[in-house]
Design an enzyme around this catalytic site. Structure first.
Site, PDB file in Angstrom:
ATOM      1  N   GLU A 164     -10.301  -7.019 -16.692  1.00 55.97           N
ATOM      2  CA  GLU A 164      -8.563  -6.299 -17.098  1.00 55.97           C
ATOM      3  C   GLU A 164      -7.917  -8.535 -17.851  1.00 55.97           C
ATOM      4  O   GLU A 164      -7.107  -8.255 -17.255  1.00 55.97           O
ATOM      5  CB  GLU A 164      -7.486  -6.186 -15.894  1.00 55.97           C
ATOM      6  CG  GLU A 164      -7.946  -5.032 -15.184  1.00 55.97           C
ATOM      7  CD  GLU A 164      -7.058  -4.510 -14.030  1.00 55.97           C
ATOM      8  OE1 GLU A 164      -6.112  -4.893 -13.494  1.00 55.97           O
ATOM      9  OE2 GLU A 164      -7.281  -3.293 -13.945  1.00 55.97           O
ATOM     10  N   GLU A 220     -11.652   1.199 -11.610  1.00 58.87           N
ATOM     11  CA  GLU A 220     -11.199   1.311 -10.511  1.00 58.87           C
ATOM     12  C   GLU A 220     -10.356   2.875 -10.935  1.00 58.87           C
ATOM     13  O   GLU A 220      -9.618   2.851 -12.023  1.00 58.87           O
ATOM     14  CB  GLU A 220      -9.777   0.211 -10.668  1.00 58.87           C
ATOM     15  CG  GLU A 220     -10.582  -1.105 -10.197  1.00 58.87           C
ATOM     16  CD  GLU A 220      -9.647  -2.233 -10.324  1.00 58.87           C
ATOM     17  OE1 GLU A 220      -8.035  -2.173 -10.069  1.00 58.87           O
ATOM     18  OE2 GLU A 220     -10.367  -3.740 -10.628  1.00 58.87           O
TER      19      GLU A 220
HETATM   20  C1  GBH Z   1      -5.646  -3.233 -10.607  1.00 60.71           C
HETATM   21  O1  GBH Z   1      -4.757  -4.117 -11.843  1.00 60.71           O
HETATM   22  C2  GBH Z   1      -6.856  -5.220 -10.230  1.00 60.71           C
HETATM   23  O2  GBH Z   1      -7.749  -4.794 -10.195  1.00 60.71           O
HETATM   24  C3  GBH Z   1      -6.872  -4.729  -8.547  1.00 60.71           C
HETATM   25  O3  GBH Z   1      -7.339  -6.147  -8.467  1.00 60.71           O
HETATM   26  C4  GBH Z   1      -4.909  -4.571  -7.938  1.00 60.71           C
HETATM   27  O4  GBH Z   1      -5.303  -4.760  -6.592  1.00 60.71           O
HETATM   28  C5  GBH Z   1      -5.059  -3.180  -8.433  1.00 60.71           C
HETATM   29  O5  GBH Z   1      -4.826  -3.054 -10.034  1.00 60.71           O
HETATM   30  C6  GBH Z   1      -4.036  -2.733  -7.497  1.00 60.71           C
HETATM   31  O6  GBH Z   1      -2.690  -3.095  -8.403  1.00 60.71           O
HETATM   32  O7  GBH Z   1       2.637  -2.374 -14.049  1.00 60.71           O
HETATM   33  O8  GBH Z   1       4.590  -0.268 -14.388  1.00 60.71           O
HETATM   34  O9  GBH Z   1       3.614  -1.791 -15.849  1.00 60.71           O
HETATM   35  C7  GBH Z   1      -3.982  -3.147 -12.037  1.00 60.71           C
HETATM   36  C8  GBH Z   1      -2.918  -3.214 -12.887  1.00 60.71           C
HETATM   37  C9  GBH Z   1      -1.583  -1.340 -13.315  1.00 60.71           C
HETATM   38  C10 GBH Z   1      -1.443  -2.696 -14.942  1.00 60.71           C
HETATM   39  C11 GBH Z   1      -0.942  -0.957 -13.614  1.00 60.71           C
HETATM   40  C12 GBH Z   1      -0.498  -2.446 -15.335  1.00 60.71           C
HETATM   41  C13 GBH Z   1       0.996  -0.027 -15.207  1.00 60.71           C
HETATM   42  C14 GBH Z   1       2.103  -0.483 -15.264  1.00 60.71           C
HETATM   43  N1  GBH Z   1      -2.321  -2.470 -14.121  1.00 60.71           N
HETATM   44  N2  GBH Z   1      -0.200  -1.754 -15.285  1.00 60.71           N
HETATM   45  S1  GBH Z   1       3.310  -1.355 -14.774  1.00 60.71           S
END
Ligand code: GBH
Length: 446
Positions: free
Chosen positions: A172, A350
């Site tokens: 990411e 994921e």
């Molecule tokens: C992942 O990131 C990570 O790789 C992991 O380490 C972590 O534990 C897991 O997710 C759970 O968080 O932020 O409201 O605009 C995910 C990150 C989540 C970023 C969804 C973009 C979009 C919704 N992403 N997000 S918001």
């Protein structure tokens, strides 16, 4: 509409790989052991107000000491594969120079322990734990960090590249750049778009350089990258909502997909960003668009875009992260990737959900909402495969409840509940449900 009968392995393409995932800083603990150096997350967690419960990954799930027990649980779970990340500061405590053998040995034991149990090891080189000394020299906004990363990648591939099934360079890069250097929510917690866009470019360059180094070694592992992607939907047909959706799609998705799979940054955002765009040197985009054996996709939710930033879709359901449950978005995203980009085979690296689980008194933690989340999202993946998307695997996030970054231990994503006071791992219904899907065993009642 989908059939209501329970999913089975037969609903997925033959050879489809089912697994679960974790990352180093979120589960390992043991931050001072065997020569590990500090990372930007050690530093960030000590800054007041950064982490919801004031916690850190100092102990986390103590996986560094409990890895054998955890691998036994994976075996019982019945997964084909396990996705984990390697902590760069264990392997190169300052981010450059000599290898810390004790650090690399840990991942060698883990890899061999997986193979001994018949589980395919899927590694990620960078899941956000940048060695602090590299941050002190500028971090990802500094071009030099990309070269340091490629050197680290070579060290790992040299030692483990014939035993790992897969090596992903970055997890990411959107999070390690925009979320960390512009939105300030992740380490190092800065708020500067120019730095964030430089970071994004150097992460992508680091990926390209690492691919080149690793390819040259000719090892067996498949090589690729993992992106977090959220399809953007406009709240209405109104021009300003449509424009908001296009920006969201550019900011979250196309800023990474376009350089990786088309060799260019998206023109609309490039213009919007004006003076803040990164310094792209000759040859960078050719490195960045190097062939990948797979694309890892992390999917949690969609982006719902409107000119009014508070707008929410009607009747939507949310997880404990306040992320909308929207399985259709995963099918749509996968079909879009196939239609719009020359992508390699896709792995869902994921997918999962946080809910406020309670330990209770039984032998199993009951988490019906998470079971429903997994069932609907796996069905969405099966549907994409039926629509012709070449998707070859799925990893549930996460194996264990763990250190959920800025949310500390206040959010739980595990198939196994972790009682942090005792470090006991307790099955959740979702774990049993996944086990039943994977092994064909009946879902055990409590
Ligand atoms: C992942 O990131 C990570 O790789 C992991 O380490 C972590 O534990 C897991 O997710 C759970 O968080 O932020 O409201 O605009 C995910 C990150 C989540 C970023 C969804 C973009 C979009 C919704 N992403 N997000 S918001």
């Amino acid at each position: 509409t989908r059939s209501q009968k329970p999913l089975t392995r037969q609903d997925f393409p033959s050879g489809f790989v089912f697994g679960t995932a974790t990352s180093s800083y979120q589960i390992e603990g043991a931050v001072h052991e065997d020569g590990r150096g500090p990372s930007i997350w050690d530093t960030f967690c000590r800054e007041p107000g950064r982490i919801l419960d004031g916690s850190s990954g100092d102990v986390a799930c103590d996986h560094y000491h409990r890895w054998e027990e955890d691998l036994d649980l994976l075996k019982e779970l019945g997964v084909d594969a396990y996705r984990f990340s390697l902590a760069w500061p264990r392997i190169q405590p300052t981010g450059s120079g000599a290898v810390n053998e004790a650090g690399l040995d840990f991942y060698e034991r883990l890899t061999d322990g997986l193979l001994a149990r018949g589980i395919k090891p899927y590694a990620t080189l960078y899941h956000w734990d940048l060695p602090q000394p590299l941050q002190d020299q500028g971090g990802w906004p500094a071009r030099e960090t990309a070269y340091r990363f490629a050197e680290y990648a070579r060290i790992v591939a040299e030692r483990l590249g014939d035993r790992l099934a897969s090596i992903a360079t970055l997890n990411e890069p959107w999070c390690s750049s925009l979320l960390s250097y512009e939105l300030g929510e992740h380490a190092p917690g800065l708020r500067d778009r120019r730095l964030a866009l430089a970071a994004a470019h150097h992460l992508l360059l680091g990926h390209g350089l690492a691919m080149e180094e690793m390819r040259a070694l000719g090892k067996k592992a498949d090589l690729g990258i993992v992106l977090n992607l959220s399809p953007a939907y406009a709240a209405s047909e109104k021009a300003e909502d449509q424009a908001a959706a296009r920006f969201s799609d550019g900011y979250l998705n196309r800023w990474f997909l376009d350089p990786l799979f088309r060799g260019e940054y998206p023109a609309d955002l490039w213009e919007t960003f004006g003076e803040q765009v990164p310094d792209v040197q000759a040859g960078d985009l050719d490195l960045i668009r190097a062939k990948n054996d797979f694309l890892g996709v992390n999917y949690y939710t969609r982006a719902y875009a409107s000119a009014d930033r508070q707008a929410r879709p009607e009747g939507a359901e949310y997880t404990h992260m306040d992320w909308e449950v929207f399985p259709q978005g995963l099918t749509d995203l996968l079909v879009r990737l196939k239609d719009d980009y020359p992508v390699p085979p896709i792995l869902i690296t994921e997918n999962g959900a946080a809910y406020p689980d309670e330990r209770g008194t039984g032998s199993t933690v009951h988490d019906p909402a998470r079971v429903a989340y997994y069932a609907s999202h796996l069905a969405a993946v099966a549907e994409a495969a039926q629509k012709g998307v070449d998707v070859r695997g799925y990893f549930a996030w996460s194996m264990l409840d763990n250190f959920e970054w800025a949310w500390g231990y206040e959010r739980r994503f595990g198939l196994f509940y972790v009682d942090y006071a005792t470090q006991e791992r307790i099955w959740k219904d979702s774990g049993r449900w996944y086990q039943a899907l994977l092994t064909g065993a009946p879902v055990a009642a409590d």
